[in-house]
Design an enzyme around this catalytic site. Structure first.
Site, mmCIF file in Angstrom:
data_model
loop_
_atom_site.group_PDB
_atom_site.id
_atom_site.type_symbol
_atom_site.label_atom_id
_atom_site.label_comp_id
_atom_site.label_asym_id
_atom_site.label_seq_id
_atom_site.Cartn_x
_atom_site.Cartn_y
_atom_site.Cartn_z
ATOM 1 C CG ASP A 139 -1.855 -1.106 1.189
ATOM 2 O OD1 ASP A 139 -2.183 -1.547 -0.070
ATOM 3 O OD2 ASP A 139 -2.847 -1.173 2.228
ATOM 4 C CG ASP A 157 -4.128 2.117 12.573
ATOM 5 O OD1 ASP A 157 -4.094 2.486 13.604
ATOM 6 O OD2 ASP A 157 -3.720 1.030 12.042
ATOM 7 C CB SER A 172 -4.913 -6.454 7.708
ATOM 8 O OG SER A 172 -4.263 -5.331 8.075
#
Ligand code: ARG
Length: 396
Positions: A12, A121, A173
């Site tokens: 990412d 986050d 993740s």
């Protein structure tokens, strides 16, 4: 325009380097901190430059992470919803603060992070920016880009010669640092399903743990762990050691459904052997050293403190005020606990402190007893008086 991006080296944020460059015609500077996530800083730096960054900052921030973020949270007894030791949540304000520093140094106009729009986050990053440097622009590529799926993102990466590590591909993740590992997605999304063994990154399953227990002595000074088995070691070594030993016994696995800031309930699992061990040691020392009312009051503070961390309010006046309270109560939090690791659990089996309020002569049922038994009668008469008065008028 110059943009400072929080860079992990993963897919990412690598795609983000290229995407920001194209979309904003910007120069991208990356920042990466080693918080104990098992990372090679030189490789990450090389990768950032190869991917198109004009400059790549890397830094070992493990010690700072422990001293300035993790230990205050440990002292405060911070566990979100009573369970999560907040590893990921504590790492974000540190990284965000560093981005602000780099942005000032590089005279950058914007900062960027790779978080999606669904998680906590993004909030933690951006609230830190707002608290420390509200004039900075914020770019969140993963919230803005047009890729509809992981596959499209990978296609984009391949087109742009960004290395995609298929070998490390997992359905989960994962976010990792010294204080713990957060694991989500894949099969974990079904809260009824037991987490598959392969979701766990460092802990062995309790079924495969050594059958014979291991004893460890952990010493605290003023609320902070300083030595193991009477040997003083650095914070990083201490946490590493407890993670390794705890992991062998399958200690520190946490399976929970938690409430995210953005209103979603999510099933998360965590591995945090050192955190779980140290919170139990802290609790054991508090039980010995703090008077009853301080202990009770501190528990109220602990859950508020955990919420502030989880909510991204690290850089707030309230957090600092709570720190002052915790600091005061931690002045005497010095002592040792003997812990016993056995499959799947840690137990405190002994505790001692020079500041202990435990008085054997008061507690004992043997003939050394000095407790004033006759005083109990008068105490009970007055303590229960309100109940007696009320019961004459009405039964509860
Ligand atoms: N739910 C945890 C938290 O909000 C973990 C988040 C994990 N983050 C991630 N990027 N995988 O602190």
């Amino acid at each position: 325009m110059k943009v400072v991006l929080a860079y992990s080296g993963g897919l990412d944020t690598s795609v983000a380097v290229r995407w920001i460059k194209e979309k904003y015609q910007a120069e991208v500077i990356t920042y990466t901190a080693d918080l104990g996530q098992d990372i090679n800083l030189q490789e990450v730096k090389d990768k950032a430059i190869k991917t198109g960054a004009v400059k790549a900052y890397v830094e070992d921030a493990r010690e700072e992470f422990l001293q300035e973020y993790v230990f205050p949270a440990l002292k405060a007894g911070a566990l979100y919803q009573g369970k999560y030791p907040l590893a990921t949540a504590l790492g974000r304000p540190l990284i965000a603060k560093k981005l602000v520093e780099v942005a000032k140094k590089e005279k950058a106009e914007a900062v960027a992070h790779g978080c999606t729009g669904k998680g906590n986050d993004q909030v933690r990053f951006e609230l830190t920016f707002m608290a420390l440097s509200p004039e900075l622009k914020v770019i969140a590529p993963a919230r803005e880009w047009e890729f509809l799926s992981r596959e499209e993102e990978i296609e984009y990466a391949k087109r742009n010669n960004i290395p995609v590590e298929i070998s490390k591909k997992t359905p989960y993740s994962i976010d990792r640092n010294l204080w713990g590992i957060s694991i989500e997605c894949g099969e974990l999304e079904d809260p009824w399903k037991e987490p598959p063994e392969d979701a766990y990154q460092i802990t062995s399953s309790p079924e495969k743990a050594p059958a014979s227990p291991q004893y460890i002595e952990v010493e605290f000074e003023k609320g902070i762990p300083v030595s193991i088995d009477n040997k003083r070691i650095s914070p990083t070594e201490l946490i590493d050691y407890l993670n390794i030993q705890g992991a062998r016994y399958g200690i520190g696995r946490i399976d929970m459904v938690e409430d995210r800031l953005v209103g979603i309930k999510s099933r998360e699992i965590y591995e945090a052997p050192a955190a779980v061990i140290l919170h139990s040691v802290r609790e054991a020392l508090e039980s010995l050293i703090l008077d009853r009312e301080s202990r009770n009051f501190k528990n109220l503070i602990s859950s508020k403190y955990a919420e502030l961390i989880y909510y991204g309010w690290w850089f707030s006046t309230l957090r600092k005020a709570l720190d002052a309270f915790v600091e005061k109560l931690s002045t005497n939090l010095t002592g040792k606990a003997k812990i016993k690791l056995s499959p799947g659990q840690v137990n405190v089996v002994g505790r001692t402190s020079p500041y202990s309020l435990y008085n054997m002569n008061l507690a004992t049922y043997s003939e050394e007893d000095i407790f004033e038994h006759s005083a109990a009668k008068g105490f009970i008469t007055l303590w229960g008086l309100p109940l007696k008065v009320e019961s004459k008028i009405r039964k509860p």
